[in-house]
Design a protein around this motif. Sequence first.
Motif, PDB file in Angstrom:
ATOM      1  N   HIS A 106       0.827  -1.208   0.000  1.00 41.49           N
ATOM      2  CA  HIS A 106       0.000   0.000   0.000  1.00 41.49           C
ATOM      3  C   HIS A 106       0.862   1.258   0.000  1.00 41.49           C
ATOM      4  N   VAL A 110       0.703   2.045  -3.903  1.00 43.49           N
ATOM      5  CA  VAL A 110      -0.645   2.594  -4.059  1.00 43.49           C
ATOM      6  C   VAL A 110      -0.666   4.068  -3.658  1.00 43.49           C
ATOM      7  N   SER A 111      -0.297   4.363  -2.418  1.00 41.79           N
ATOM      8  CA  SER A 111      -0.457   5.738  -1.922  1.00 41.79           C
ATOM      9  C   SER A 111       0.842   6.529  -1.870  1.00 41.79           C
ATOM     10  N   ASN A 124       0.400   6.358  -7.481  1.00 43.88           N
ATOM     11  CA  ASN A 124      -0.549   5.681  -8.370  1.00 43.88           C
ATOM     12  C   ASN A 124      -1.993   6.086  -8.077  1.00 43.88           C
ATOM     13  N   GLN A 125      -2.325   6.276  -6.798  1.00 46.32           N
ATOM     14  CA  GLN A 125      -3.707   6.652  -6.474  1.00 46.32           C
ATOM     15  C   GLN A 125      -4.101   7.970  -7.143  1.00 46.32           C
ATOM     16  N   LEU A 145      -2.187   0.707 -10.579  1.00 45.81           N
ATOM     17  CA  LEU A 145      -3.128   0.747  -9.455  1.00 45.81           C
ATOM     18  C   LEU A 145      -4.009  -0.504  -9.474  1.00 45.81           C
ATOM     19  N   GLN A 148      -2.048  -3.543  -8.423  1.00 44.59           N
ATOM     20  CA  GLN A 148      -1.836  -3.610  -6.969  1.00 44.59           C
ATOM     21  C   GLN A 148      -3.117  -4.051  -6.247  1.00 44.59           C
ATOM     22  N   LEU A 149      -4.274  -3.591  -6.724  1.00 50.14           N
ATOM     23  CA  LEU A 149      -5.535  -4.031  -6.121  1.00 50.14           C
ATOM     24  C   LEU A 149      -5.706  -5.545  -6.282  1.00 50.14           C
ATOM     25  N   THR A 177      -7.854   4.328   1.990  1.00 51.62           N
ATOM     26  CA  THR A 177      -7.463   4.464   0.582  1.00 51.62           C
ATOM     27  C   THR A 177      -8.503   3.819  -0.322  1.00 51.62           C
TER      28      THR A 177
END
Length: 253
Positions: A106, A110-111, A124-125, A145, A148-149, A177
Amino acid sequence: GMADTLIYVPTNNCARVMIFLRLNGLEHEVSIKSPFDYGGLDTDAYRAINPMAKLPALITSAGDTVFESQVIVEYLADKYSRRLTEPCLPSTLEARTKARLLLRIHDMYVSGANCTTDPAVWANQGAMYKEKMPLEERKGRAADLWKQLEVIEGLLDSDGPFAAGELSLADCALYPTYVFVVELAPISLGWEKPFDKLEKTKKWFAFCEAHEVLGVVGADVHALVKKILTAQAEGVAKQVADAEGMAEALKAL
């Protein structure tokens, strides 16, 4: 003596700190301030506290400054170690390791934005709402993104209810997030009901939304996103719609 001061707006990375505080009944131990109490993020006064000009930040009771949400959580966990009712540390090695891995994925993929100088560099978010992001970069970041999810979906504990089975710092970080994702991805990236393809994620997210602590903090994140970021996501959607083939490419992720 002076209390610790948390500089806070209910963004996703700030929210993990508030979730941890509330889970442990420690929210009254810190003084909450807004970045606007310091003139805003892009000021010398705020940069003296957090040179990255990001949220959150903390001024300790001793007058030291601490930034990066995970480090702030660890500071609070350390300071109040004897008072923690919910240390967010699962009881098995396997679950603790899974929680650490989810947290790292994460924060890095991601963040996390790993550059803080102009020209703007995003996490990426940011593909979901940063209007200045160039289209090709948006396409690449949106693809990552989604990847990663999917990686996180694969790692989530099959039995739940929390990400690593038992409550951990991964839940504190990921859930806010994922509020951003559920609110913004349908608008900007055309990902209708983004968790419908992610079975464990969908179940875990619904559990977090209904949780007596996570859901309460999450409601503040939902409200912030609707107030500030939805309009930006709509701006992104317009750019995407105007670029030939881009809407289809993003939707296909």
